[in-house]
Design a protein around this motif. Structure first.
Motif, PDB file in Angstrom:
ATOM      1  N   ILE A   1      33.972  43.963  73.263  1.00 13.64           N
ATOM      2  CA  ILE A   1      33.671  44.045  71.842  1.00 13.64           C
ATOM      3  C   ILE A   1      32.374  44.822  71.665  1.00 13.64           C
ATOM      4  CG2 ILE A   1      34.876  41.925  71.189  1.00 13.64           C
ATOM      5  CD1 ILE A   1      32.241  40.477  71.189  1.00 13.64           C
ATOM      6  N   ALA A   2      32.311  45.635  70.623  1.00 14.45           N
ATOM      7  CA  ALA A   2      31.107  46.387  70.280  1.00 14.45           C
ATOM      8  C   ALA A   2      30.595  45.869  68.942  1.00 14.45           C
ATOM      9  CB  ALA A   2      31.413  47.883  70.210  1.00 14.45           C
ATOM     10  N   LEU A   3      29.336  45.540  68.874  1.00 15.44           N
ATOM     11  CA  LEU A   3      28.767  44.936  67.687  1.00 15.44           C
ATOM     12  C   LEU A   3      28.242  46.002  66.722  1.00 15.44           C
ATOM     13  CD1 LEU A   3      26.814  42.005  69.347  1.00 15.44           C
ATOM     14  CD2 LEU A   3      29.194  42.092  68.604  1.00 15.44           C
ATOM     15  N   SER A   4      28.093  45.607  65.477  1.00 13.06           N
ATOM     16  CA  SER A   4      27.560  46.505  64.456  1.00 13.06           C
ATOM     17  C   SER A   4      26.173  46.032  64.037  1.00 13.06           C
ATOM     18  CB  SER A   4      28.494  46.539  63.239  1.00 13.06           C
ATOM     19  OG  SER A   4      28.572  45.249  62.638  1.00 13.06           O
ATOM     20  N   GLY A   5      25.526  46.803  63.166  1.00 16.81           N
ATOM     21  CA  GLY A   5      24.146  46.522  62.812  1.00 16.81           C
ATOM     22  C   GLY A   5      23.945  45.273  61.973  1.00 16.81           C
ATOM     23  N   ASN A   6      25.000  44.737  61.388  1.00 13.58           N
ATOM     24  CA  ASN A   6      24.830  43.542  60.547  1.00 13.58           C
ATOM     25  C   ASN A   6      25.591  42.341  61.101  1.00 13.58           C
ATOM     26  OD1 ASN A   6      27.388  44.420  60.133  1.00 13.58           O
ATOM     27  ND2 ASN A   6      27.323  44.405  57.885  1.00 13.58           N
ATOM     28  N   THR A   7      25.798  42.312  62.411  1.00  9.45           N
ATOM     29  CA  THR A   7      26.560  41.225  63.024  1.00  9.45           C
ATOM     30  C   THR A   7      25.796  39.907  62.948  1.00  9.45           C
ATOM     31  OG1 THR A   7      27.607  42.770  64.555  1.00  9.45           O
ATOM     32  CG2 THR A   7      27.707  40.430  65.119  1.00  9.45           C
ATOM     33  N   GLN A   8      26.468  38.882  62.448  1.00 10.54           N
ATOM     34  CA  GLN A   8      25.936  37.522  62.442  1.00 10.54           C
ATOM     35  C   GLN A   8      26.812  36.665  63.358  1.00 10.54           C
ATOM     36  OE1 GLN A   8      23.059  36.821  60.871  1.00 10.54           O
ATOM     37  NE2 GLN A   8      22.953  38.957  60.166  1.00 10.54           N
ATOM     38  N   ILE A   9      26.519  35.365  63.412  1.00 13.91           N
ATOM     39  CA  ILE A   9      27.252  34.494  64.330  1.00 13.91           C
ATOM     40  C   ILE A   9      28.743  34.501  64.016  1.00 13.91           C
ATOM     41  CG2 ILE A   9      27.586  32.090  65.031  1.00 13.91           C
ATOM     42  CD1 ILE A   9      24.593  31.694  64.788  1.00 13.91           C
ATOM     43  N   ARG A  10      29.099  34.382  62.739  1.00 12.34           N
ATOM     44  CA  ARG A  10      30.511  34.400  62.394  1.00 12.34           C
ATOM     45  C   ARG A  10      31.139  35.745  62.772  1.00 12.34           C
ATOM     46  NH1 ARG A  10      34.209  36.140  59.136  1.00 12.34           N
ATOM     47  NH2 ARG A  10      35.941  34.779  58.515  1.00 12.34           N
ATOM     48  N   GLY A  11      30.403  36.826  62.552  1.00 12.30           N
ATOM     49  CA  GLY A  11      30.925  38.143  62.884  1.00 12.30           C
ATOM     50  C   GLY A  11      31.173  38.312  64.373  1.00 12.30           C
ATOM     51  N   LEU A  12      30.288  37.738  65.188  1.00 11.59           N
ATOM     52  CA  LEU A  12      30.479  37.791  66.632  1.00 11.59           C
ATOM     53  C   LEU A  12      31.742  37.051  67.042  1.00 11.59           C
ATOM     54  CD1 LEU A  12      29.495  38.420  69.514  1.00 11.59           C
ATOM     55  CD2 LEU A  12      28.076  36.355  69.385  1.00 11.59           C
ATOM     56  N   ASN A  13      31.931  35.842  66.511  1.00  9.63           N
ATOM     57  CA  ASN A  13      33.131  35.069  66.824  1.00  9.63           C
ATOM     58  C   ASN A  13      34.389  35.767  66.311  1.00  9.63           C
ATOM     59  OD1 ASN A  13      31.438  33.174  67.941  1.00  9.63           O
ATOM     60  ND2 ASN A  13      31.485  31.797  66.177  1.00  9.63           N
ATOM     61  N   ALA A  14      34.295  36.382  65.133  1.00 13.19           N
ATOM     62  CA  ALA A  14      35.446  37.095  64.571  1.00 13.19           C
ATOM     63  C   ALA A  14      35.812  38.293  65.424  1.00 13.19           C
ATOM     64  CB  ALA A  14      35.135  37.539  63.141  1.00 13.19           C
ATOM     65  N   ALA A  15      34.816  38.995  65.980  1.00  8.85           N
ATOM     66  CA  ALA A  15      35.100  40.149  66.837  1.00  8.85           C
ATOM     67  C   ALA A  15      35.859  39.730  68.086  1.00  8.85           C
ATOM     68  CB  ALA A  15      33.787  40.833  67.217  1.00  8.85           C
ATOM     69  N   ILE A  16      35.508  38.569  68.631  1.00  8.59           N
ATOM     70  CA  ILE A  16      36.228  38.072  69.805  1.00  8.59           C
ATOM     71  C   ILE A  16      37.678  37.752  69.441  1.00  8.59           C
ATOM     72  CG2 ILE A  16      36.324  36.237  71.535  1.00  8.59           C
ATOM     73  CD1 ILE A  16      33.268  35.977  71.213  1.00  8.59           C
ATOM     74  N   CYS A  17      37.870  37.061  68.315  1.00  8.90           N
ATOM     75  CA  CYS A  17      39.231  36.724  67.883  1.00  8.90           C
ATOM     76  C   CYS A  17      40.025  37.983  67.580  1.00  8.90           C
ATOM     77  CB  CYS A  17      39.169  35.834  66.640  1.00  8.90           C
ATOM     78  SG  CYS A  17      38.536  34.172  66.952  1.00  8.90           S
ATOM     79  N   ARG A  18      39.388  38.967  66.978  1.00  4.91           N
ATOM     80  CA  ARG A  18      40.080  40.202  66.614  1.00  4.91           C
ATOM     81  C   ARG A  18      40.586  40.935  67.860  1.00  4.91           C
ATOM     82  NH1 ARG A  18      36.244  42.030  63.836  1.00  4.91           N
ATOM     83  NH2 ARG A  18      36.836  40.955  61.913  1.00  4.91           N
ATOM     84  N   PHE A  19      39.821  40.891  68.939  1.00  3.96           N
ATOM     85  CA  PHE A  19      40.258  41.537  70.179  1.00  3.96           C
ATOM     86  C   PHE A  19      41.561  40.915  70.681  1.00  3.96           C
ATOM     87  CE2 PHE A  19      40.620  42.176  74.684  1.00  3.96           C
ATOM     88  CZ  PHE A  19      40.182  43.474  74.885  1.00  3.96           C
ATOM     89  N   TYR A  20      41.653  39.589  70.562  1.00  6.27           N
ATOM     90  CA  TYR A  20      42.854  38.890  71.022  1.00  6.27           C
ATOM     91  C   TYR A  20      44.004  38.988  70.021  1.00  6.27           C
ATOM     92  CZ  TYR A  20      40.268  36.569  74.803  1.00  6.27           C
ATOM     93  OH  TYR A  20      39.551  36.294  75.939  1.00  6.27           O
ATOM     94  N   GLY A  21      43.765  39.580  68.871  1.00  2.15           N
ATOM     95  CA  GLY A  21      44.807  39.652  67.851  1.00  2.15           C
ATOM     96  C   GLY A  21      44.988  38.356  67.099  1.00  2.15           C
ATOM     97  N   LEU A  22      43.941  37.541  67.021  1.00  2.00           N
ATOM     98  CA  LEU A  22      44.016  36.247  66.345  1.00  2.00           C
ATOM     99  C   LEU A  22      43.526  36.372  64.900  1.00  2.00           C
ATOM    100  CD1 LEU A  22      42.504  34.045  69.199  1.00  2.00           C
ATOM    101  CD2 LEU A  22      44.924  34.346  68.645  1.00  2.00           C
ATOM    102  N   PRO A  23      43.904  35.446  64.034  1.00  5.65           N
ATOM    103  CA  PRO A  23      43.402  35.464  62.653  1.00  5.65           C
ATOM    104  C   PRO A  23      41.888  35.321  62.627  1.00  5.65           C
ATOM    105  CG  PRO A  23      45.266  33.961  62.875  1.00  5.65           C
ATOM    106  CD  PRO A  23      44.892  34.361  64.258  1.00  5.65           C
ATOM    107  N   VAL A  24      41.245  35.952  61.663  1.00  5.41           N
ATOM    108  CA  VAL A  24      39.779  35.891  61.564  1.00  5.41           C
ATOM    109  C   VAL A  24      39.335  35.173  60.297  1.00  5.41           C
ATOM    110  CG1 VAL A  24      39.376  37.917  62.984  1.00  5.41           C
ATOM    111  CG2 VAL A  24      39.762  38.190  60.535  1.00  5.41           C
ATOM    112  N   LYS A  25      40.237  34.355  59.743  1.00  6.90           N
ATOM    113  CA  LYS A  25      39.864  33.535  58.593  1.00  6.90           C
ATOM    114  C   LYS A  25      39.266  32.220  59.078  1.00  6.90           C
ATOM    115  CE  LYS A  25      43.367  35.385  55.433  1.00  6.90           C
ATOM    116  NZ  LYS A  25      44.509  35.044  54.554  1.00  6.90           N
ATOM    117  N   GLY A  26      38.290  31.706  58.325  1.00  8.19           N
ATOM    118  CA  GLY A  26      37.659  30.453  58.679  1.00  8.19           C
ATOM    119  C   GLY A  26      36.174  30.630  58.913  1.00  8.19           C
ATOM    120  N   ASP A  27      35.481  29.500  59.090  1.00  6.47           N
ATOM    121  CA  ASP A  27      34.043  29.577  59.320  1.00  6.47           C
ATOM    122  C   ASP A  27      33.758  29.880  60.783  1.00  6.47           C
ATOM    123  OD1 ASP A  27      34.525  27.206  60.685  1.00  6.47           O
ATOM    124  OD2 ASP A  27      33.718  25.933  59.090  1.00  6.47           O
ATOM    125  N   ALA A  28      32.459  29.955  61.120  1.00  7.63           N
ATOM    126  CA  ALA A  28      32.061  30.336  62.469  1.00  7.63           C
ATOM    127  C   ALA A  28      32.572  29.352  63.516  1.00  7.63           C
ATOM    128  CB  ALA A  28      30.535  30.449  62.542  1.00  7.63           C
TER     129      ALA A  28
END
Length: 293
Positions: free
Chosen positions: A60-87
């Motif tokens: 995963i490659a992070l962006s300039g405004n990545t927060q904790i939820r964004g980091l977790n969402a990037a991991i889920c997105r790589f696996y093709g998982l839904p990114v709805k929900g809290d951190a």
């Protein structure tokens, strides 16, 4: 990676590749990740015993405004998982994916984007510690100036830096630019050019086109930075194909522009090479040629 196999369920030490931009950090780590991915699949199969798809490495490659939820969402997105929900929900989803798909390494690129304010550095360091605690894998971070940005000591003052667990769990590595101040560096530069030369597909290319004819020239134009070198050669090859030259030489390469930083430093290096103060040619090799002549 290999030593971490012995740690079982314990928290595994992480690696941080921290160096200046343009030196090939991401390229090198991605190449390692791809090789590790293929080796794991060849060794253990494309699916797990439970029938899930095996994903040994994620990137995963992070962006300039990545927060904790964004980091977790990037991991889920790589696996093709839904990114709805809290951190927390995303973190649980990511843990399930790591465990079921038998992931052994996670590469997090541009980790310097996680360092903002002092308080944010502390929060992100805690999140990365959480990942290392719950994910049975090796974390490999890639970034620029990470140690100076405060993530490793978690925002603590220098006198209190021993309290930072994240720094104790992370081994910092670096990647220097290519240099030609000694024979070892010159041989490394020559080997790099020969490797690139072997990969080029030009109709009129010849052995030594880069490593012999353009060695000094390419070092001056790239200042020993991998990204600058590859950009210059890529653009040179495109011009060689479009013009029908089908080879690289100084006349053609002089018509190719490179990145601003490389062009700015070019004159000083070129002057040193022209004056005989700097060379990319190994002296031992030069000595053998002189004796044979």
């Amino acid at each position: 990676m290999e030593s971490n196999r012995q740690d079982g369920d314990k928290t595994k030490p992480a690696a941080l590749v921290d160096a200046h931009p343009g030196l090939g950090k991401s390229t090198a780590v991605r190449a390692y990740g791809c090789d590790l991915f293929r080796r794991q699949v060849r060794l253990r199969g494309a699916t797990t015993l439970a029938g899930d798809r095996r994903v040994p490495v994620i990137y995963i490659a992070l962006s300039g405004n990545t927060q904790i939820r964004g980091l977790n969402a990037a991991i889920c997105r790589f696996y093709g998982l839904p990114v709805k929900g809290d951190a927390d929900t995303l973190a649980e989803r990511a843990v399930d994916a790591v465990l079921s798909m038998k992931t052994v390494a996670m590469i997090i690129d541009d980790i310097h984007f996680l360092a903002g304010s002092k308080s944010n550095s502390v929060r992100m360091a805690n999140q990365l510690k959480y990942l290392s605690n719950v994910f049975p894998l090796t974390l490999i971070y890639v970034g620029v100036g990470v140690q100076e940005r405060g993530i490793l000591h978690e925002g603590f003052e220098p006198k209190n830096s021993p309290l930072a667990q994240f720094g104790r769990r992370t081994t910092a590595l670096t990647l220097p630019p290519f240099q030609v101040d000694d024979d070892e560096g010159r041989h490394q530069w020559r080997l790099l050019l020969k490797t690139i030369e072997h990969k080029l597909v030009l109709a009129d290319a010849h052995p030594g086109m880069l490593a012999e004819d353009l060695s000094d020239y390419l070092f001056a134009r790239s200042t020993g930075h991998f990204a600058s070198l590859m950009a210059l050669i890529n653009r040179g090859c495109l011009r060689a194909i479009r013009t029908g030259a089908e080879r690289l030489d100084e006349e053609l390469m002089n018509m190719v522009k490179n990145d601003a930083a490389a062009e700015q430093a070019r004159k000083e290096l070129q002057a040193a090479i022209t004056a005989g103060l700097l060379t990319t040619r190994p002296t031992r090799q030069a000595g053998r040629k002189k004796r044979s002549a």
